[in-house]
Write a protein that holds these residues in place. Structure first.
Motif, PDB file in Angstrom:
ATOM      1  N   PRO A 129     -34.656  -3.161  85.594  1.00  0.00           N
ATOM      2  CA  PRO A 129     -33.210  -4.273  86.093  1.00  0.00           C
ATOM      3  C   PRO A 129     -34.453  -4.955  87.588  1.00  0.00           C
ATOM      4  CG  PRO A 129     -32.656  -2.666  86.890  1.00  0.00           C
ATOM      5  CD  PRO A 129     -33.924  -2.133  85.587  1.00  0.00           C
ATOM      6  N   HIS A 130     -34.988  -4.436  87.476  1.00  0.00           N
ATOM      7  CA  HIS A 130     -35.554  -4.757  89.202  1.00  0.00           C
ATOM      8  C   HIS A 130     -37.179  -5.661  89.339  1.00  0.00           C
ATOM      9  CE1 HIS A 130     -34.227  -0.248  89.020  1.00  0.00           C
ATOM     10  NE2 HIS A 130     -33.842  -0.793  89.922  1.00  0.00           N
ATOM     11  N   LEU A 131     -36.198  -6.899  88.782  1.00  0.00           N
ATOM     12  CA  LEU A 131     -36.773  -8.409  88.803  1.00  0.00           C
ATOM     13  C   LEU A 131     -37.643  -8.624  89.802  1.00  0.00           C
ATOM     14  CD1 LEU A 131     -34.262 -10.038  85.846  1.00  0.00           C
ATOM     15  CD2 LEU A 131     -36.324  -8.067  85.322  1.00  0.00           C
ATOM     16  N   TRP A 132     -37.740  -8.447  91.093  1.00  0.00           N
ATOM     17  CA  TRP A 132     -37.627  -9.679  92.560  1.00  0.00           C
ATOM     18  C   TRP A 132     -39.079  -8.619  92.696  1.00  0.00           C
ATOM     19  CZ3 TRP A 132     -33.955  -6.075  91.762  1.00  0.00           C
ATOM     20  CH2 TRP A 132     -33.579  -4.917  92.679  1.00  0.00           C
ATOM     21  N   TYR A 133     -40.082  -7.928  91.670  1.00  0.00           N
ATOM     22  CA  TYR A 133     -41.207  -7.295  91.860  1.00  0.00           C
ATOM     23  C   TYR A 133     -41.814  -7.463  91.045  1.00  0.00           C
ATOM     24  CZ  TYR A 133     -39.945  -3.742  95.791  1.00  0.00           C
ATOM     25  OH  TYR A 133     -39.484  -3.656  97.139  1.00  0.00           O
ATOM     26  N   LEU A 134     -41.551  -8.571  90.052  1.00  0.00           N
ATOM     27  CA  LEU A 134     -42.322  -8.945  88.722  1.00  0.00           C
ATOM     28  C   LEU A 134     -42.953 -10.610  89.895  1.00  0.00           C
ATOM     29  CD1 LEU A 134     -43.444  -8.866  86.019  1.00  0.00           C
ATOM     30  CD2 LEU A 134     -40.423 -10.291  86.096  1.00  0.00           C
ATOM     31  N   PRO A 135     -43.771 -10.922  89.638  1.00  0.00           N
ATOM     32  CA  PRO A 135     -44.372 -12.242  90.747  1.00  0.00           C
ATOM     33  C   PRO A 135     -43.625 -13.718  89.828  1.00  0.00           C
ATOM     34  CG  PRO A 135     -46.207 -10.463  90.498  1.00  0.00           C
ATOM     35  CD  PRO A 135     -45.361  -9.689  89.460  1.00  0.00           C
ATOM     36  N   ALA A 136     -43.689 -13.433  89.019  1.00  0.00           N
ATOM     37  CA  ALA A 136     -43.071 -14.208  88.121  1.00  0.00           C
ATOM     38  C   ALA A 136     -41.909 -15.039  88.344  1.00  0.00           C
ATOM     39  CB  ALA A 136     -43.744 -14.608  87.203  1.00  0.00           C
ATOM     40  N   THR A 137     -41.107 -13.971  88.536  1.00  0.00           N
ATOM     41  CA  THR A 137     -39.396 -13.950  88.844  1.00  0.00           C
ATOM     42  C   THR A 137     -38.995 -15.343  90.149  1.00  0.00           C
ATOM     43  OG1 THR A 137     -38.640 -11.905  87.990  1.00  0.00           O
ATOM     44  CG2 THR A 137     -37.096 -12.444  89.569  1.00  0.00           C
ATOM     45  N   MET A 138     -39.453 -14.945  90.950  1.00  0.00           N
ATOM     46  CA  MET A 138     -38.685 -15.975  92.375  1.00  0.00           C
ATOM     47  C   MET A 138     -39.266 -17.277  91.472  1.00  0.00           C
ATOM     48  SD  MET A 138     -36.702 -14.255  93.915  1.00  0.00           S
ATOM     49  CE  MET A 138     -36.168 -12.944  94.930  1.00  0.00           C
ATOM     50  N   PRO A 139     -40.725 -17.106  92.213  1.00  0.00           N
ATOM     51  CA  PRO A 139     -41.334 -19.401  91.639  1.00  0.00           C
ATOM     52  C   PRO A 139     -39.946 -19.629  90.660  1.00  0.00           C
ATOM     53  CG  PRO A 139     -43.426 -17.696  91.481  1.00  0.00           C
ATOM     54  CD  PRO A 139     -41.773 -17.077  91.497  1.00  0.00           C
ATOM     55  N   ALA A 140     -39.961 -18.777  89.705  1.00  0.00           N
ATOM     56  CA  ALA A 140     -38.557 -19.115  88.179  1.00  0.00           C
ATOM     57  C   ALA A 140     -37.702 -19.671  88.888  1.00  0.00           C
ATOM     58  CB  ALA A 140     -38.690 -18.355  86.996  1.00  0.00           C
ATOM     59  N   VAL A 141     -37.480 -18.354  89.908  1.00  0.00           N
ATOM     60  CA  VAL A 141     -35.398 -18.944  90.746  1.00  0.00           C
ATOM     61  C   VAL A 141     -35.889 -19.898  91.048  1.00  0.00           C
ATOM     62  CG1 VAL A 141     -33.750 -17.490  91.886  1.00  0.00           C
ATOM     63  CG2 VAL A 141     -34.902 -16.144  89.799  1.00  0.00           C
ATOM     64  N   ALA A 142     -37.118 -19.614  92.502  1.00  0.00           N
ATOM     65  CA  ALA A 142     -36.945 -20.965  93.028  1.00  0.00           C
ATOM     66  C   ALA A 142     -36.604 -22.477  92.327  1.00  0.00           C
ATOM     67  CB  ALA A 142     -37.522 -20.652  93.919  1.00  0.00           C
ATOM     68  N   LYS A 143     -37.402 -22.419  91.088  1.00  0.00           N
ATOM     69  CA  LYS A 143     -37.445 -24.040  90.384  1.00  0.00           C
ATOM     70  C   LYS A 143     -35.989 -24.099  90.044  1.00  0.00           C
ATOM     71  CE  LYS A 143     -42.096 -23.753  89.337  1.00  0.00           C
ATOM     72  NZ  LYS A 143     -43.495 -23.095  88.160  1.00  0.00           N
ATOM     73  N   ALA A 144     -35.895 -23.111  89.618  1.00  0.00           N
ATOM     74  CA  ALA A 144     -34.293 -23.183  89.095  1.00  0.00           C
ATOM     75  C   ALA A 144     -33.093 -23.930  89.735  1.00  0.00           C
ATOM     76  CB  ALA A 144     -33.545 -22.322  88.454  1.00  0.00           C
ATOM     77  N   VAL A 145     -32.621 -23.250  91.304  1.00  0.00           N
ATOM     78  CA  VAL A 145     -32.498 -23.752  91.887  1.00  0.00           C
ATOM     79  C   VAL A 145     -32.174 -24.967  92.840  1.00  0.00           C
ATOM     80  CG1 VAL A 145     -31.813 -23.479  94.931  1.00  0.00           C
ATOM     81  CG2 VAL A 145     -32.180 -21.035  93.318  1.00  0.00           C
ATOM     82  N   GLY A 146     -33.651 -25.650  93.080  1.00  0.00           N
ATOM     83  CA  GLY A 146     -34.527 -26.481  93.356  1.00  0.00           C
ATOM     84  C   GLY A 146     -33.671 -27.698  92.139  1.00  0.00           C
ATOM     85  N   ALA A 147     -33.794 -27.462  91.114  1.00  0.00           N
ATOM     86  CA  ALA A 147     -33.289 -28.567  89.950  1.00  0.00           C
ATOM     87  C   ALA A 147     -31.911 -28.718  90.098  1.00  0.00           C
ATOM     88  CB  ALA A 147     -33.977 -28.292  88.844  1.00  0.00           C
ATOM     89  N   TYR A 148     -30.966 -27.884  90.774  1.00  0.00           N
ATOM     90  CA  TYR A 148     -29.447 -27.845  90.858  1.00  0.00           C
ATOM     91  C   TYR A 148     -29.313 -28.333  92.182  1.00  0.00           C
ATOM     92  CZ  TYR A 148     -24.503 -26.792  91.391  1.00  0.00           C
ATOM     93  OH  TYR A 148     -23.489 -27.464  92.099  1.00  0.00           O
TER      94      TYR A 148
END
Length: 300
Positions: A129-148
């Motif tokens: 579950p330590h997803l913030w150390y997965l390089p793909a996670t934060m860009p995906a979250v940032a894009k979802a936040v920006g879109a909302y």
């Protein structure tokens, strides 16, 4: 010579100061009224939301103390009230912050929008579950936040788009650093007290040893005697170049292994589950990668 203006000046100055203070209070109150209330389960997600939303969001991060063990966290009535008032909630998922999912289920009538990181990167309960150390996670979250935010507040769409672009640029620098280190260290054997850094180690191409030991620790079960012996042997016989450990959790087993690593001259690198205060997410990741780079470069 007496001058009435000199006598009136302090009173005028006090009145002006009071007016400025009241004006500032009006501005702060107006900002609080229009800023979107956001709750982030973990402060690294809160940081991303704040960077994109700027003054148009009011972010509350629940887990924000790097000295606190996140696994020992218990939600309070205050947290429940904050969630009830939030228009946007961002959390990790994959079982890491199950306490928040329970609170969300208990108050479904709210018109809030929820973003969970796990499904954005194809992870689920049972995965690391330590997803913030997965390089793909934060860009995906940032894009979802920006879109909302752009959908919810189109008047500031340009600001959100510009901020998102800047965040993605910062995250790209982290990915570039990972790619550069992978060229030098891919295949190098390392070990860890638990799989907090697991996704990043995989991205770096490192050979992670003692996976069964780490899984037992993550699941809060006792590692087997053979797994403990294998871990200690790796340290004493220099079968690994670095030991990575979670500095937010301190148990007798981890302290023992750190002691063995020190005696054997195996470098250790501390990682955390909470973003340090005063740092952006990308700076936190780069600092951690720099520490690992120094350890790997200096290992014999």
């Amino acid at each position: 010579m007496f001058c009435p203006a000199l006598r009136r000046a302090p009173r005028t100055l006090r009145a002006l100061s009071l007016s400025i203070a009241l004006f500032g209070l009006v501005i702060d109150t107006a900002h609080a009224a229009r800023a979107m209330p956001v709750v982030a389960a973990e402060n690294f997600y809160g940081d991303i939301v704040q960077q994109i939303g700027g003054q148009n969001v009011e972010v509350t991060s629940i887990l924000s103390n790097p000295e606190q063990d996140p696994h020992a966290f218990e939600a309070s009535p205050t947290v429940a009230r904050q969630l009830a008032a939030a228009k946007l909630v961002v959390y990790n998922g994959a079982g890491y912050d199950a306490w928040l999912e329970k609170l969300l289920s208990a108050s479904r009538g709210n018109q809030r929008h929820v973003i969970a990181a796990a499904p954005l990167v194809g992870k689920k309960d049972g995965d690391n579950p330590h997803l913030w150390y997965l390089p793909a996670t934060m860009p995906a979250v940032a894009k979802a936040v920006g879109a909302y935010l752009e959908r919810q507040d189109p008047a500031h769409r340009t600001d959100y788009a510009a901020n998102l672009s800047q965040v993605l640029s910062q995250l790209a620098r982290v990915e570039q650093r990972v790619a550069e280190m992978r060229k030098r260290y891919a295949g190098q054997p390392v070990t860890a007290s638990e799989p907090v850094f697991g996704y990043m180690a995989e991205a770096l191409g490192l050979q992670m040893r003692n996976a069964r030991f780490q899984l037992a620790v993550m699941n809060e079960t006792e590692p087997s005697a053979s797994d403990i012996a294998a871990f200690e042997r790796d340290l004493r016989e220099h079968r690994v170049r670095v030991m990575i450990y979670n500095s937010q959790t301190s148990d007798q087993m981890t302290r023992r292994l750190l002691g063995i690593a020190k005696q054997a001259g195996v470098p250790t690198v501390a990682v955390t589950e909470t973003q340090p205060a005063g740092k952006r997410f990308d700076a936190w990741m780069l600092d951690t990668l720099d520490a690992l780079d120094r350890a790997l470069a200096g290992a014999h």
